[in-house]
Design an enzyme around this catalytic site. Sequence first.
Site, short mmCIF file in Angstrom:
data_model
loop_
_atom_site.label_atom_id
_atom_site.label_comp_id
_atom_site.label_asym_id
_atom_site.label_seq_id
_atom_site.Cartn_x
_atom_site.Cartn_y
_atom_site.Cartn_z
N LYS A 82 -3.61 85.68 -25.48
CA LYS A 82 -5.00 85.33 -25.76
C LYS A 82 -5.63 86.31 -26.75
O LYS A 82 -6.36 85.90 -27.66
CB LYS A 82 -5.79 85.29 -24.45
CG LYS A 82 -5.42 84.11 -23.55
CD LYS A 82 -5.88 84.29 -22.13
CE LYS A 82 -5.36 83.16 -21.26
NZ LYS A 82 -5.56 83.36 -19.82
N GLN A 130 -8.03 87.06 -15.12
CA GLN A 130 -6.70 86.47 -15.06
C GLN A 130 -6.23 86.38 -13.61
O GLN A 130 -6.23 87.37 -12.88
CB GLN A 130 -5.71 87.30 -15.89
CG GLN A 130 -4.31 86.73 -15.94
CD GLN A 130 -4.24 85.41 -16.71
OE1 GLN A 130 -4.88 85.26 -17.74
NE2 GLN A 130 -3.47 84.48 -16.19
N ASP A 138 -13.23 79.69 -18.98
CA ASP A 138 -12.27 78.82 -18.30
C ASP A 138 -12.91 77.48 -17.90
O ASP A 138 -12.20 76.53 -17.59
CB ASP A 138 -11.72 79.50 -17.05
CG ASP A 138 -10.51 80.37 -17.35
OD1 ASP A 138 -9.82 80.11 -18.35
OD2 ASP A 138 -10.25 81.30 -16.57
#
Length: 288
Positions: free
Chosen positions: A53, A97, A118
């Site tokens: 990312k 995460q 997200d």
Amino acid sequence: MTAIVMDGKATLATIKGELKTRIAALREQGVVPGLGTVLVGDDPASRWYVGAKHKDCAEVGIASIQRELPAGSTQAQVEAVVDELNADPACTGFLVQQPTGLDEFAILSRVDPVKDVDGLHPMNLGWLVLGRPAPLPATPSGVIELLRRYDVPIAGAEVCVIGRGLTVGRPLGLMLTRRSENATVTLCHTGTRDLAAHVRRADIVVAAAGVPGMVTADMVKPGAAVLDVGVSRVPGPDGKARVAGDVDPGVAEVAGWLTPNPGGVGPMTRACLLTNVVEAAERQAAAG
């Protein structure tokens, strides 16, 4: 029939090019998009995902804000970092995460919904149900974006989504039935009776149940689009673990379009996460 390969890696590269233009326009207004990540522990897969990312961010001009905590960190310690990123104006969007080994729902709920890249905060999922604008889940967005970019007809299509998980199946069903997509969705799962009968009717099949090879060629309508979102690890011929999707390779001889796995929906998740960061920055710029 040999399926057209829906190349997520190539599409990610195209989207990165488009985002660079939008990011340059933001910088002219004095706004620099910034992605924050919180990594707890040293799980190799999690570390790889976070690293990918931030590599994407460096390529398009998004600033990286990385926070790492050791394994064994407490709920309070992780939530303190979440609070820090919520308050940091340089961080336009961030994620924690998973897995952390802690109360994931409490951590997710603590994230500022505006900074939820997200798209899984309970408030944002609620806005999705109500049909109001909000950050959208990255993987379902990636599925729809890939269909659009490969000119797969969505409006009026029969779609079979296999998997009822929070990150893919449930939100994808809601997104595909919006007026902007106008698909008719059947949401199936591992407990569905006669799954093959549902799949055979579908113009588009999205497999996201995490069951290796569950969608076989005899289940698929000739010419259908099949997107493989499943990720499992199975032993290979050499005894080493390898990634396996939910779609059997033989489907390529029946389907009209097919995503590789890996290299299909996975890169699109990264593309849509980057897009969420940029859109959050654009909202910030619009608000002055």
